[in-house]
Design a protein around this motif. Sequence first.
Motif, PDB file in Angstrom:
ATOM      1  N   SER A  80      54.340 -15.814 -97.955  1.00  0.00           N
ATOM      2  CA  SER A  80      53.692 -16.514 -96.856  1.00  0.00           C
ATOM      3  C   SER A  80      52.164 -16.464 -96.969  1.00  0.00           C
ATOM      4  N   TYR A 105      48.245 -12.846 -86.025  1.00  0.00           N
ATOM      5  CA  TYR A 105      48.404 -11.882 -87.135  1.00  0.00           C
ATOM      6  C   TYR A 105      47.028 -11.532 -87.714  1.00  0.00           C
ATOM      7  N   ILE A 149      52.502 -18.867 -85.143  1.00  0.00           N
ATOM      8  CA  ILE A 149      53.670 -18.064 -85.564  1.00  0.00           C
ATOM      9  C   ILE A 149      54.714 -18.297 -84.467  1.00  0.00           C
ATOM     10  N   ASP A 182      53.787 -20.353 -89.432  1.00  0.00           N
ATOM     11  CA  ASP A 182      54.149 -19.192 -90.254  1.00  0.00           C
ATOM     12  C   ASP A 182      55.450 -18.629 -89.674  1.00  0.00           C
ATOM     13  N   VAL A 184      57.814 -16.417 -90.880  1.00  0.00           N
ATOM     14  CA  VAL A 184      58.390 -15.330 -91.687  1.00  0.00           C
ATOM     15  C   VAL A 184      59.526 -14.595 -90.980  1.00  0.00           C
ATOM     16  N   TYR A 185      59.590 -14.677 -89.626  1.00  0.00           N
ATOM     17  CA  TYR A 185      60.650 -13.945 -88.899  1.00  0.00           C
ATOM     18  C   TYR A 185      61.758 -14.870 -88.381  1.00  0.00           C
ATOM     19  N   SER A 212      59.431 -16.994 -95.975  1.00  0.00           N
ATOM     20  CA  SER A 212      59.192 -15.942 -96.969  1.00  0.00           C
ATOM     21  C   SER A 212      60.425 -15.054 -97.109  1.00  0.00           C
ATOM     22  N   LYS A 215      60.493 -10.371 -95.769  1.00  0.00           N
ATOM     23  CA  LYS A 215      61.157  -9.594 -94.724  1.00  0.00           C
ATOM     24  C   LYS A 215      62.670  -9.778 -94.777  1.00  0.00           C
TER      25      LYS A 215
HETATM   26  C1  LIG Z   1      53.073 -13.438 -89.553  1.00  0.00           C
HETATM   27  C2  LIG Z   1      53.094 -12.926 -90.957  1.00  0.00           C
HETATM   28  N1  LIG Z   1      52.715 -13.733 -91.959  1.00  0.00           N
HETATM   29  C3  LIG Z   1      52.725 -13.306 -93.243  1.00  0.00           C
HETATM   30  C4  LIG Z   1      53.109 -12.025 -93.574  1.00  0.00           C
HETATM   31  C5  LIG Z   1      53.104 -11.630 -95.021  1.00  0.00           C
HETATM   32  O1  LIG Z   1      54.118 -12.348 -95.667  1.00  0.00           O
HETATM   33  P1  LIG Z   1      54.251 -12.349 -97.279  1.00  0.00           P
HETATM   34  O2  LIG Z   1      54.579 -10.949 -97.691  1.00  0.00           O
HETATM   35  O3  LIG Z   1      55.342 -13.318 -97.541  1.00  0.00           O
HETATM   36  O4  LIG Z   1      52.942 -12.794 -97.835  1.00  0.00           O
HETATM   37  C6  LIG Z   1      53.494 -11.149 -92.569  1.00  0.00           C
HETATM   38  C7  LIG Z   1      53.842  -9.760 -92.909  1.00  0.00           C
HETATM   39  O5  LIG Z   1      53.527  -8.815 -92.232  1.00  0.00           O
HETATM   40  C8  LIG Z   1      53.477 -11.607 -91.231  1.00  0.00           C
HETATM   41  O6  LIG Z   1      53.838 -10.812 -90.222  1.00  0.00           O
END
Ligand SMILES: Cc1ncc(COP(=O)(O)O)c(C=O)c1O
Length: 368
Positions: A80, A105, A149, A182, A184-185, A212, A215
Motif C-alpha cells: 500500500s 495514518y 481510509i 487506502d 488495507v483493512y 495490500s 495485513k
Molecule cells: C492505512 C495503512 N496504509 C498502509 C499501511 C502499510 O501497508 P503496506 O505494508 O502494504 O505498505 C498500513 C500499515 O500499517 C496502514 O495502516
Amino acid sequence: MTWQTAQLMPTADRIDLGIGQPDPALLPADLFEQSCVDASVLAYGTEAGDERFRYALAHWLNQRQARPTSPEHLMITTGSSNALDMICTRFSQPGDTVLVEDPTYFIARKQLADHGLTAVAVPMDQGGVDILELAALIEQHKPAFFYTIPTFHNPTGITQSAERRAQLVSLARDTGCPVVADEVYQYLHYAEPPPDSLASLDERAPVLSIGSFAKLLAPGLRLGWIQGSSEILVPLTGSALLASGGGLAPVTSSLVRPLLEDGRFDQHLVRLTEVYRRRLATLVAGLTDHLGERIRFTVPTGGYFIWANWLNGADTEAMLPQAHQLGTGFQPGGKFSASPGQASAMRLCFAFYDEAQLTEACVRLSKL
Ligand SMILES: Cc1ncc(COP(=O)(O)O)c(C=O)c1O
C-alpha cells in the motif's frame, strides 16, 4: 516539522500497543515452505503486473464485491505504501494540496510531505468523512486528490457507511477530484463484511482503491494492488518506473497466486480473523474493566485498532514516557493529526499481542 514515523519495534520489557503490525506468530510460514518460483516470471513483466496473478486476484475480489472487476482494472504494487507513493508521483506536483481525513495514518502524512504536498484535514464523524466539508474544501483548494481510509480506518477504526461511500463517489465524479482509498483493512472484518471497496462502486468516478497483502498474509511479501478504471490506471502503468523495470513483484505474485487459487489463502484468513476477533474482545474487556470511565472508545468490527480518548483531556504524547516506565505504550493521537482535539486520544493495536498480554497491557495502562 519533524516526523516520528517509523513502524515501532517490540522490546522485551514492554507490551506496546502502539505497534501496528501482525503478530510474528501468525505469519503463515507454512504456506510458503513448498513454494517454488514459476520461471516464466523471471523476465521483465507487463507494466500492470503479472497477468495470471491479476486474473486470480480479480476472481478473489469478485467473490467479495457486488460489481465485478477484471485484470485490466488491477495493477500490482509492492504494498500500500508503494501504491500511495506512485499515486503521489503521477497524480500531483510538489506544492499541491491533498485532502486527508482528520485524523489519518501518520506515515501517510509523512509520505505526502516527502512529495512536497500540503495535507489539509477534513473532519470525520462515526459514518466516515464529512461530505459537505469535503465538497467545500475541494472547491476551495482544488486538491490533487483526497486520501481516505474508508474501512476500519487507521487510527479511529471507523468504517464509512454505504450511503457515505455513494456520496463520496458521486462527489468525485461531479468535481473530478480523484479519491485514493487506502483499503488495507477491507478484508479483515470480525462481524458483517463492510460495504464494498470504493473503486468497485462506479467505474466512471475517478477512484483508486489500494489493497495490500501486508495485513492479510505477511508484510514482508511487499505485495499489494491498485484497483481503478482502465482510464485512471493509465498514468500509473505509463510511468517510466514501470516502462524501465517492468511490472512490480512478479516473483512474489507467482508465490501468492497458488494460495489464492486453491483456497489456502481463504483458510488462512478465516484462522486469522478468528484470532483477531478474540483479541479485539479481550482488549475491549480489558479497557472496560481497568480504565472504565476514564476513557471513551467505539468498538470497531474489523481492522487492527481501537481509538480511545481520555476524558480528562490529557495530552497522550506527554503520558507516553510514564507508559513506557510502566512497561506499556500506545500511539499518541497527535501523530495522526495537526488538530489539538486529537491530542487526548491514543491508538491501541490488538493484532500484535496475545490475549494475556493485551489484558496485562490494560492493567499497566490503568496505572497511568
Ligand atoms: C492505512 C495503512 N496504509 C498502509 C499501511 C502499510 O501497508 P503496506 O505494508 O502494504 O505498505 C498500513 C500499515 O500499517 C496502514 O495502516
